[in-house]
Design an enzyme around this catalytic site. Structure first.
Site, PDB file in Angstrom:
ATOM      1  CB  SER A   1      -1.108  -0.051   1.199  1.00 25.32           C
ATOM      2  OG  SER A   1      -1.603  -1.135   1.207  1.00 25.32           O
TER       3      SER A   1
ATOM      4  CB  ILE B   1      -2.856  -5.508   7.722  1.00 22.62           C
ATOM      5  CG1 ILE B   1      -2.781  -5.666   9.182  1.00 22.62           C
ATOM      6  CG2 ILE B   1      -1.442  -6.027   7.153  1.00 22.62           C
ATOM      7  CD1 ILE B   1      -1.879  -4.754   9.975  1.00 22.62           C
ATOM      8  CD  GLU B   2      -4.083  -6.887   2.182  1.00 21.40           C
ATOM      9  OE1 GLU B   2      -3.745  -6.353   1.158  1.00 21.40           O
ATOM     10  OE2 GLU B   2      -3.481  -7.743   2.603  1.00 21.40           O
ATOM     11  CB  SER B   3      -6.084  -0.198   2.237  1.00 14.01           C
ATOM     12  OG  SER B   3      -7.153  -0.471   3.148  1.00 14.01           O
TER      13      SER B   3
ATOM     14  CE1 TYR C   1      -1.134  -9.127   4.969  1.00 14.53           C
ATOM     15  CE2 TYR C   1      -2.244 -11.280   5.256  1.00 14.53           C
ATOM     16  CZ  TYR C   1      -2.300  -9.918   4.684  1.00 14.53           C
ATOM     17  OH  TYR C   1      -3.480  -9.390   4.135  1.00 14.53           O
TER      18      TYR C   1
END
Length: 452
Positions: free
Chosen positions: A21, A140-142, A245
């Protein structure tokens, strides 16, 4: 409870997410993920399924707010009661220290930004039968940014790459990119995560596959001869970013579950009204919708960040837009007027349900199946094809009275309801799916064959 999943195989699941990201100007090292290559063409979900979920669950009247994350205790899905195991070990503690130390300001921004989406995300996750703790996976992703974009071209709240987004029912073309639609993307992500958990029977491995790709996790399991994520990570069977992750996710979940303990104060999103969908004729320009209905064009664009060309997509009679609930009546009141403002498009842009398709030069079974919401396997079966070779000028059967369709079971479904929906019988559904009883599960894929 383990779901009965009939179409997912680790050897056939060949798509994945990339999780890098680019959100804020300050360094993002803890959130960087290594991009992966894309494989696979056949869709698991078609856009109409996303619309059905919007109608049946997202917009269902609710008298109470969703329960707090991780507290589901009802009949929806017994697996939800177990949730995701919360383990605090040295790896997780290291990321807690990062998020509460050098990246405290960034983590605070993400907590605040997520409040706008939190009710929608946890309600959607719950209705799709996946643990609501996965709310923190979007963080966590974006960082909960609809415009988050990676160098691997992953996009949106859940960082779909284009191939996976299309495979799970998102429209991605020159007119719309539904990876940027928080609601549609959350539905697709829920379905994908549910499928991954059915494959690996572990939420840690499902999230790892979400990050690194299904085949990479499968190879690691076969090489290490273990399905324990921590053993895979500590044995260096996983990529570095995947080893970090799950600890990052668990650290975010730990802090988010008790922010005051770690010195965070979350600002509630009190000034943002809930959005509802409204169908409008398509294709029409957004400024025309704003002009006739009196809604703000700026707000219309802000509430629909997935619209790319200031117009709803061609090839559809109607398209759902998101508006504040208090503006819905205004848009509905101008439906007839909007029909007169439909844009003229060329026949090559139309995407309609039809019985036959004449193959044109450059087309493949993959492109034709995507156009009509079919899988390559379905298209080959309907036309008696043994290979993927087709020729320009040949005619393919797209739909016939004997065609078998797929249906994803939703919460509250039973075989009687599904049989009535498709004008068939419970006996036929059981026969097509080799069911010995009438028990079905949310997320299960059923074959159905409507009566002619």
């Amino acid at each position: 409870m383990k779901h009965s999943l009939q179409i997912i195989s680790p050897f056939l699941l060949l798509t994945h997410f990339s999780c890098t990201s680019q959100l804020d100007s300050q360094p993002m090292e803890p959130f960087l993920e290594k991009p992966q290559e894309l494989h696979g063409d056949e869709p698991e979900v078609v856009p109409d399924e996303i619309d059905e979920v919007i109608e049946s669950t997202v917009e269902k009247p609710r008298t109470e707010p969703p329960p707090p994350i991780g507290t589901e205790k009802d009949e929806i899905n017994e697996s939800l009661e177990q949730g995701i195991p919360l383990e605090i070990n040295a790896e997780v503690q290291r990321w807690i220290e990062v998020f509460t130390g050098s990246h405290r300001d960034m983590f605070q921004r993400y907590l605040n930004r997520g409040e706008r989406f939190k009710p929608m995300i946890i309600t959607t996750l719950r209705d799709q039968g996946v643990p609501t703790e996965l709310y923190y996976l979007a963080m966590i992703e974006s960082g909960f940014s609809t415009h988050a974009y990676s160098h691997a071209k992953a996009l949106g709240l859940w960082q779909f790459i284009a191939g996976t987004g299309k495979r799970y029912g998102l429209r991605i073309d020159r007119y719309v990119d539904e990876r940027r639609d928080p609601i549609r993307a959350t539905i697709s992500a829920s379905m994908y995560l549910n499928d991954l958990n059915n494959v690996f029977d572990s939420w840690y491995l499902a999230m790892a596959a979400y990050n690194a790709g299904e085949l990479r996790i499968l190879r690691a399991i076969m090489k290490a001869k273990t399905r324990d994520f921590w053993q895979l990570a500590r044995g260096n069977y996983l990529p570095d970013e995947t080893m970090n992750y799950i600890p990052k996710f668990l650290a975010a979940l730990t802090i988010g579950s008790n922010p005051e303990k770690y010195g965070f104060t979350i600002e509630p999103a009190t000034d943002i009204p809930p959005l509802v969908s409204v169908k409008v004729p398509s294709p029409v320009k957004l400024d025309q919708i704003a002009k006739l209905s009196g809604v703000s064009l700026k707000e219309l664009k802000e509430n629909n960040p997935h619209i790319r060309r200031n117009m709803t997509p061609p090839g559809l009679k109607e398209y759902r837009l998101w508006v504040p609930e208090y503006e819905r009546a205004q848009v509905l009141a101008v439906q007839d007027g909007l029909k007169t403002h439909r844009l003229k498009i060329s026949s090559s842009q139309r995407k309609v349900a039809r019985r036959y398709h004449r193959v044109r030069r450059g087309e493949t079974l993959a492109s034709i199946s995507r156009r009509y919401g079919l899988t390559i396997r379905q298209l080959k079966a309907r036309n008696g094809l043994r290979s993927n070779r087709i020729y320009a000028g040949s005619r393919l059967i797209i739909r016939d009275s004997k065609s078998t369709e797929r249906y994803r079971v939703r919460r509250g479904d039973n075989l009687n309801l599904i049989a009535r929906k498709f004008n068939t019988s419970v006996r036929n559904i059981k026969r097509l799916n080799n069911l010995k009883s009438t028990r079905i599960y949310a997320g299960q894929i059923l074959k159905v064959r409507p009566r002619g």
